[in-house]
Design a protein around this motif. Structure first.
Motif, PDB file in Angstrom:
ATOM      1  N   ASP A  30      12.174   6.940   7.438  1.00 14.58           N
ATOM      2  CA  ASP A  30      10.978   7.491   6.791  1.00 14.58           C
ATOM      3  C   ASP A  30      10.633   6.734   5.526  1.00 14.58           C
ATOM      4  O   ASP A  30       9.480   6.692   5.103  1.00 14.58           O
ATOM      5  N   VAL A  31      11.670   6.168   4.930  1.00 16.77           N
ATOM      6  CA  VAL A  31      11.492   5.483   3.640  1.00 16.77           C
ATOM      7  C   VAL A  31      12.372   4.244   3.621  1.00 16.77           C
ATOM      8  O   VAL A  31      13.484   4.254   4.148  1.00 16.77           O
ATOM      9  N   LEU A  32      11.819   3.160   3.069  1.00 15.98           N
ATOM     10  CA  LEU A  32      12.646   1.970   2.839  1.00 15.98           C
ATOM     11  C   LEU A  32      13.169   2.058   1.407  1.00 15.98           C
ATOM     12  O   LEU A  32      12.375   2.136   0.460  1.00 15.98           O
ATOM     13  N   ASN A  41       0.802  -1.220   0.000  1.00 17.36           N
ATOM     14  CA  ASN A  41       0.000   0.000   0.000  1.00 17.36           C
ATOM     15  C   ASN A  41       0.835   1.269   0.000  1.00 17.36           C
ATOM     16  O   ASN A  41       0.375   2.305  -0.458  1.00 17.36           O
ATOM     17  N   HIS A  42       2.071   1.178   0.534  1.00 21.51           N
ATOM     18  CA  HIS A  42       2.863   2.395   0.655  1.00 21.51           C
ATOM     19  C   HIS A  42       4.043   2.423  -0.301  1.00 21.51           C
ATOM     20  O   HIS A  42       4.982   3.187  -0.133  1.00 21.51           O
ATOM     21  N   GLN A  43       3.995   1.566  -1.314  1.00 21.77           N
ATOM     22  CA  GLN A  43       5.102   1.545  -2.286  1.00 21.77           C
ATOM     23  C   GLN A  43       5.057   2.787  -3.169  1.00 21.77           C
ATOM     24  O   GLN A  43       4.021   3.425  -3.355  1.00 21.77           O
ATOM     25  N   VAL A  98       7.324   4.872   4.841  1.00 21.45           N
ATOM     26  CA  VAL A  98       6.991   4.320   6.157  1.00 21.45           C
ATOM     27  C   VAL A  98       5.884   5.170   6.772  1.00 21.45           C
ATOM     28  O   VAL A  98       6.032   6.390   6.867  1.00 21.45           O
ATOM     29  N   PRO A  99       4.782   4.570   7.156  1.00 19.00           N
ATOM     30  CA  PRO A  99       3.718   5.375   7.764  1.00 19.00           C
ATOM     31  C   PRO A  99       4.234   6.083   9.018  1.00 19.00           C
ATOM     32  O   PRO A  99       5.047   5.534   9.753  1.00 19.00           O
ATOM     33  N   GLU A 100       3.736   7.291   9.190  1.00 17.31           N
ATOM     34  CA  GLU A 100       4.168   8.183  10.265  1.00 17.31           C
ATOM     35  C   GLU A 100       4.316   7.468  11.620  1.00 17.31           C
ATOM     36  O   GLU A 100       5.330   7.552  12.276  1.00 17.31           O
ATOM     37  N   ALA A 101       3.273   6.746  12.002  1.00 17.32           N
ATOM     38  CA  ALA A 101       3.230   6.157  13.348  1.00 17.32           C
ATOM     39  C   ALA A 101       4.294   5.084  13.546  1.00 17.32           C
ATOM     40  O   ALA A 101       4.678   4.782  14.672  1.00 17.32           O
ATOM     41  N   LEU A 102       4.751   4.519  12.446  1.00 14.62           N
ATOM     42  CA  LEU A 102       5.732   3.434  12.531  1.00 14.62           C
ATOM     43  C   LEU A 102       7.162   3.965  12.591  1.00 14.62           C
ATOM     44  O   LEU A 102       8.078   3.260  13.014  1.00 14.62           O
ATOM     45  N   ARG A 103       7.352   5.223  12.182  1.00 14.95           N
ATOM     46  CA  ARG A 103       8.713   5.774  12.050  1.00 14.95           C
ATOM     47  C   ARG A 103       9.518   5.748  13.339  1.00 14.95           C
ATOM     48  O   ARG A 103      10.683   5.355  13.321  1.00 14.95           O
ATOM     49  N   PRO A 104       8.906   6.114  14.473  1.00 22.93           N
ATOM     50  CA  PRO A 104       9.706   6.087  15.706  1.00 22.93           C
ATOM     51  C   PRO A 104      10.220   4.683  16.027  1.00 22.93           C
ATOM     52  O   PRO A 104      11.246   4.540  16.680  1.00 22.93           O
TER      53      PRO A 104
END
Length: 424
Positions: free
Chosen positions: A417-419, A396-398, A406-412
């Motif tokens: 921010d990006v794979l 979904n986030h490709q 990377v979805p905001e909430a997962l970043r911490p």
RNA sequence: GGAGGCUUCGCCUAGUCCGGUCUAUGGCGCCGCACUGCUAAUGCGGUUUGGGUCUCAAGCCCAUCGAGGGUUCAAAUCCCUCAGCCUCCGCCA
């Protein structure tokens, strides 16, 4: 396990429930007959044993000829008691074995039918329009390769079909998801738990996984232990044979464990990628609560599942699963299904079941309140099954260049921010 | 893997050697009642769980001393097997 009292008083309800599940309604009558035999043989044993105890006291006091006479009768009685005892325990065992085969009573409102007869409850978010964005979405297998995140070839080489390695950023992604899930659970008061994946037959039987789901369970014959398909099993059995004070309820646990599934009968289904695998990690929510709170608790678990999927910015829908597709323990089940772009459909990511008193009766977990001791209710819900969440996040986030936002909430939790694609 | 010790009705505990009077002792906690300006203290009573009988309740009966089996007219108590916990030895991440 169903309350025998309820079964006796309203067998039609149980028959209807069995029928709706596509299971045998005749089992209800077998259980009732076996229970009747159980009670009559127990009564016979009680009477004989009572006489034996009474005479035993006289024997202790008597002496001489009187004692010899008493002993003649008691010796005879001893054999009868022994036989009645054997008959009683056999009848009890048979009744219990039959009762254990009976699935839970459906909650009113469960849609009738099979897998496709679910009721759509809600839809959240909108699937991306990749055509409008000007590129063809890649599936998670391809993205996994580009990112150096998933190695299926070597998974198959080493572990066989439906096995995989998560590598590099893939491994980190799983750990980040697990930590994010645990953090959410802890925020809502769950006790984090890391649970055994290997359990005894009682735990497996008690949670209802040796019924129609038995063929999907790994069994280690040498040790008579089972590999759990979900930490629901060790979490439910955690309080086995215990009486919990009502004021401590609800007790909420978030279990993290490996989950093992044989996937018998799913040959040819989802053979590509990591949608359907033999082993994955999962954070599972589990509640022990009063039966009268179970339906509300079910809604809470569902809300927490929705919150997690929303935090991952995934489009998803919620369905009310139909009667024929419920596990034997579940009185009702809601699934959250996330949109998988390359499949063009929604796929199950989480599932929450209200097992009412079914598992608690089998495992003998009870509550104590002002009115005394009674069974409680158990509920479970997926917070994050790693592999399917990885699939959903990657797809979904490709982005067009093969990277993944990377979805905001997962970043911490991931520290990125990006794979980015790895150089090959 | 080996040796020893332990496991009793929420917790602690008596009882096990020597079978029947164990209908399981006592303390703590908890619940009720009494007494008391309040609290505390004190006194009295109750307090394992499951099943059966019963319209319900009360009452009564049965089971339950880690689990299962055995001996016996009778087992918390004697014998056997198993499990869990503890101590020590061996091995090990």
């Amino acid at each position: 396990m169903i309350d025998l009292r309820v079964l006796r008083e309203d067998p039609d309800r149980a028959r209807a429930s069995q029928r709706a599940r596509g299971e045998d309604p005749g089992l209800v009558d077998q259980v009732l007959a076996a229970d009747e035999l159980r009670r009559s043989s127990a009564t016979r044993f009680d009477e004989l044993r009572s006489e034996q105890k009474g005479l035993g006291k006289l024997v202790a006091k008597a002496s001489g000829e009187e004692k010899q006479q008493l002993l003649a009768r008691t010796k005879e009685l001893a054999d009868e008691v022994k036989a009645a005892d054997a008959a009683q325990s056999e009848a009890a065992e048979r009744a219990r074995a039959l009762l254990l085969q009976l699935s839970n009573l459906l909650e009113p409102g469960v849609p009738e039918g099979g897998e496709d007869d679910f009721v759509l409850l809600e839809t959240h978010g909108t699937p991306r329009d990749f055509a409008a964005e000007g590129f063809e979405p890649r599936d998670h297998v391809e993205i996994g390769k580009i990112l150096g995140a998933i190695d299926l070839e070597r998974g198959a080489k080493v572990g066989g079909a439906r096995q995989y390695y998560l590598t590099g950023v893939g491994a980190l992604l799983e750990l980040a998801l697990a930590n994010m899930a645990m953090a959410q659970a802890v925020r809502y008061g769950f006790t984090p738990m890391i649970t055994p994946s290997l359990v005894k037959p009682e735990a497996m039987q008690g949670t209802g996984f040796l019924a129609q789901a038995a063929e999907n369970v790994y069994h280690l014959a040498d040790d008579d232990l089972y590999l759990v398909g979900t930490s629901e099993v060790p979490l439910a059995a955690y309080h086995m044979d215990e009486i919990l004070p009502a004021e401590k309820l609800p007790l909420r646990y978030a279990g993290y464990s490996s989950c093992y599934r044989r996937e018998a009968g799913s040959y040819g289904k989802d053979t590509r990628g990591i949608i359907r695998v033999h082993q994955f990690e999962k954070v599972e929510m589990f509640s022990f609560c009063a039966p009268e709170d179970a339906a509300a608790e079910h809604q809470r678990l569902l809300a927490w599942e929705k919150e997690f999927l929303t935090a991952l910015e995934l489009p998803f829908r919620v369905i009310d699963v139909a009667s024929g597709d419920l596990g034997s323990s579940a009185a009702r089940k809601f699934d959250c299904e996330a949109w998988i772009p390359t499949q063009g459909k929604y796929r199950e990511l989480t599932s929450t079941s209200n097992c009412t008193e079914f598992q608690a009766r089998r495992l003998s977990v009870r509550l104590r309140d002002a009115d005394g001791v009674r069974p409680l209710a158990t509920l479970n819900g997926t917070l994050c099954a790693m592999t399917r969440n990885i699939v959903a996040v990657l797809e979904n986030h490709q982005q067009a260049d093969g990277s993944v936002r990377v979805p905001e909430a997962l970043r911490p939790f991931l520290g990125k921010d990006v794979l980015e694609p790895v150089a090959r």
